[in-house]
Write a protein that holds these residues in place. Structure first.
Motif, short mmCIF file in Angstrom:
data_model
loop_
_atom_site.label_atom_id
_atom_site.label_comp_id
_atom_site.label_asym_id
_atom_site.label_seq_id
_atom_site.Cartn_x
_atom_site.Cartn_y
_atom_site.Cartn_z
N TRP A 283 33.45 99.68 -3.03
CA TRP A 283 34.72 100.32 -3.19
C TRP A 283 35.08 100.43 -4.58
O TRP A 283 34.46 100.00 -5.77
CB TRP A 283 35.49 98.85 -2.82
N ASP A 284 36.00 101.24 -4.76
CA ASP A 284 36.63 101.94 -6.07
C ASP A 284 38.18 101.09 -6.42
O ASP A 284 39.04 101.70 -6.01
CB ASP A 284 36.68 103.11 -6.25
N GLY A 285 37.71 99.92 -6.93
CA GLY A 285 39.46 99.17 -6.74
C GLY A 285 39.09 98.12 -8.02
O GLY A 285 38.24 98.18 -9.12
N PHE A 286 39.67 97.08 -7.79
CA PHE A 286 39.67 95.80 -8.85
C PHE A 286 39.04 94.96 -8.15
O PHE A 286 39.53 94.15 -7.02
CB PHE A 286 41.07 95.18 -9.25
N ARG A 287 37.78 94.39 -8.78
CA ARG A 287 36.76 93.25 -8.25
C ARG A 287 37.84 91.95 -8.30
O ARG A 287 38.54 91.75 -9.55
CB ARG A 287 35.41 93.16 -9.03
N THR A 288 38.03 91.32 -7.21
CA THR A 288 38.92 90.18 -7.34
C THR A 288 38.09 89.03 -6.53
O THR A 288 37.77 89.05 -5.51
CB THR A 288 40.16 90.64 -6.49
N GLU B 173 37.67 93.22 -3.12
CA GLU B 173 38.09 94.28 -3.87
C GLU B 173 39.37 94.55 -3.51
O GLU B 173 39.84 94.73 -2.28
CB GLU B 173 37.29 95.63 -3.78
N VAL B 174 40.40 94.60 -4.60
CA VAL B 174 41.73 94.92 -4.41
C VAL B 174 41.85 96.55 -4.33
O VAL B 174 41.29 96.94 -5.36
CB VAL B 174 42.71 94.31 -5.47
N VAL B 175 42.59 97.19 -3.67
CA VAL B 175 42.42 98.52 -3.38
C VAL B 175 43.85 99.08 -3.13
O VAL B 175 44.44 98.40 -2.44
CB VAL B 175 41.27 99.37 -2.39
N SER C 57 45.69 96.57 -0.75
CA SER C 57 45.03 95.66 0.44
C SER C 57 43.81 94.90 -0.20
O SER C 57 43.24 95.48 -1.60
CB SER C 57 44.30 96.65 1.45
N PHE C 58 43.33 93.99 0.28
CA PHE C 58 42.22 93.42 -0.03
C PHE C 58 41.08 93.38 0.73
O PHE C 58 41.23 93.25 1.96
CB PHE C 58 42.30 91.87 -0.29
N VAL C 59 39.86 93.92 0.27
CA VAL C 59 38.78 94.07 1.29
C VAL C 59 37.64 93.03 0.81
O VAL C 59 37.25 92.93 -0.28
CB VAL C 59 38.01 95.51 1.06
N ALA C 60 37.41 92.22 1.82
CA ALA C 60 36.62 90.99 1.53
C ALA C 60 35.00 91.37 1.86
O ALA C 60 34.93 91.78 2.97
CB ALA C 60 36.94 89.88 2.48
N PHE C 61 34.13 90.94 0.88
CA PHE C 61 32.73 91.11 1.17
C PHE C 61 31.74 90.03 0.86
O PHE C 61 30.69 90.00 1.06
CB PHE C 61 32.36 92.40 0.55
N ASP C 62 32.29 88.66 0.38
CA ASP C 62 31.71 87.58 0.50
C ASP C 62 32.30 86.44 0.36
O ASP C 62 33.61 86.13 -0.05
CB ASP C 62 30.80 87.67 -1.05
N GLY D 223 41.13 86.41 12.02
CA GLY D 223 42.55 86.76 12.31
C GLY D 223 43.02 87.52 11.25
O GLY D 223 44.25 87.84 11.15
N ALA D 224 42.33 88.21 10.65
CA ALA D 224 42.66 88.93 9.53
C ALA D 224 42.63 90.60 10.15
O ALA D 224 42.48 90.98 11.11
CB ALA D 224 41.88 89.14 8.20
N GLY D 225 43.36 91.51 9.03
CA GLY D 225 43.34 93.06 9.63
C GLY D 225 44.58 93.81 9.21
O GLY D 225 44.49 94.66 9.23
N THR D 226 45.47 93.14 8.67
CA THR D 226 46.63 93.67 8.25
C THR D 226 46.74 94.34 6.97
O THR D 226 46.81 95.50 6.45
CB THR D 226 48.22 92.94 8.71
N SER D 227 46.57 93.45 5.81
CA SER D 227 46.40 93.53 4.53
C SER D 227 45.04 93.00 3.99
O SER D 227 44.76 93.42 3.00
CB SER D 227 47.68 93.01 3.99
N VAL D 228 44.36 92.09 4.82
CA VAL D 228 43.06 91.75 4.25
C VAL D 228 41.97 92.11 5.39
O VAL D 228 42.18 92.15 6.66
CB VAL D 228 42.99 89.96 4.33
N HIS D 229 41.00 92.88 4.74
CA HIS D 229 40.06 93.62 5.66
C HIS D 229 38.63 92.95 5.38
O HIS D 229 38.33 92.85 4.20
CB HIS D 229 40.14 95.22 5.49
#
Length: 361
Positions: free
Chosen positions: A30-35, A78-80, A113-118, A145-151
């Motif tokens: 992802w091309d965003g801010f690691r968070t 990642e915040v994107v 949005s926040f894309v979760a990977f760990d 239960g996520a999927g609107t702003s957290v993915h």
């Protein structure tokens, strides 16, 4: 916060490799801010890669974390910002504004949005010592239960599918693939993952240079070379090359001297040159993406020399990251350096990668 993993956390990192390695878990890069997201009930903190909190800049992410993540957890991601079905890093960077009123305005205008990977912790469990396959399974369950702003970030163990992602997802603004060892623990600030990024070359016009921060009148050093590409009749600023040894920086001072403008010469960016002395005025292309107060003045050169550079991908009219010098191209004319030489990724929609990401809210 009473969590088994507490801030600050230095995210686990990746080292660059030329090809996708076998026997791993693969994810889009992802091309965003690691968070790192920390949640303990209503308490939420967003930690950046350097450990500094980013919570105040993304109130809509804080609300989303409270609504969509487990009550007590620590999640890496990642915040994107998405716009028009692709990632928009420029819009994301503008979210880091000191004024609260501006932060609130942009949260509604360009929501992140926040894309979760760990998953580093869940409840009272510290998961950093568990293999990645176990952390991934727990993450999938935790984000049910996520999927609107957290993915949830897509993942696969199919190397061929990862190669397909590498080729197609760039059209949505992603910049490669991450490979994670299946049995790997979460090791803070260590490059134990692997990243495979796009690498391309382009022939650019040398348009000027900036002095190195260590340069002195007695020992001048070139810091970076400014690059241009022709867009019709306009020479557009596209980025810089700056990775040189100290010895090479000193050599460049003498090497570039013959290209200094002669009396009566007018540089294509003369307006920028003249604006350098006017405080607060920075023409298009002259703004630092990370520090608006940074001195971006430059020494103009006659645009007569061509150099080949290596770059990853474009963002708008510019190289997304610092380009790297390959060689001088004495066989090329400046007029031949146009955008037409650049490879254009096939368009791809973010919503086809992560359903709901980039859709109107």
């Amino acid at each position: 916060m009473q969590l088994p993993v507490t801030p600050p956390v230095a995210p686990m990192l990746a080292k660059a490799v030329p090809t996708i390695p076998p026997e791993a878990s693969y994810e889009p890069k992802w091309d965003g801010f690691r968070t790192i997201v920390f949640r303990d009930g209503d308490e939420v903190e967003l930690g950046s890669r350097n450990g500094k909190p980013m919570t105040r800049y993304f109130p809509e992410i804080v609300d989303a974390v409270r609504a969509e993540l487990p009550q007590r957890c620590v999640v890496d991601g990642e915040v994107v910002v998405a716009a028009g079905g692709v990632l928009d890093f420029e819009a994301l960077q503008l979210r880091l504004h000191p004024a609260r009123s501006r932060v609130e305005l942009l949260a509604g205008r360009t929501p992140a949005s926040f894309v979760a990977f760990d998953l580093l912790a869940l409840g009272d469990q510290d998961l950093t010592g568990r293999p990645f396959v176990e952390r991934r399974a727990a993450l999938v369950e935790a984000l049910a239960g996520a999927g609107t702003s957290v993915h949830l970030c897509p993942a696969t163990r199919d190397r061929d599918k990862a190669q397909q992602w590498f080729t197609t997802f760039e059209g949505a603004g992603l910049d490669g693939v991450i490979a994670k060892p299946l049995d790997g623990m979460y090791e803070q600030d260590r490059r134990v993952m692997f990243k495979i990024k796009h690498t391309r070359t382009a022939d650019c016009v040398l348009t000027g240079f900036r002095w190195h921060k260590a340069s002195t009148p007695e020992a001048p050093l070139v810091g970076s070379l400014l690059l241009g590409l022709h867009d019709g009749d306009r020479l557009q600023h596209v980025g810089v090359v700056g990775s040189f040894t100290a010895r090479r920086r000193a050599e460049l001072v003498e090497e570039l001297e013959p290209l200094r403008p002669r009396e009566g010469d007018r540089h294509p960016w003369s307006d920028w040159v003249e604006a350098q002395a006017r405080e607060g005025h920075r023409p298009t292309g002259a703004v630092s993406r990370w520090n608006t107060g940074k001195d971006l003045s430059f020494v103009p050169l006659r645009p007569e020399r061509v150099l080949e550079v290596r770059y990853e991908h474009m963002e708008g009219h510019r190289f997304r990251h610092l380009a790297h010098f390959v060689r001088w191209r004495e066989d090329r004319t400046p007029e031949s350096c146009t955008y037409e030489q650049l490879e254009q990724p096939v368009a791809y929609a973010l919503g086809d990668i992560v359903p709901g990401l980039g859709s109107a809210r």
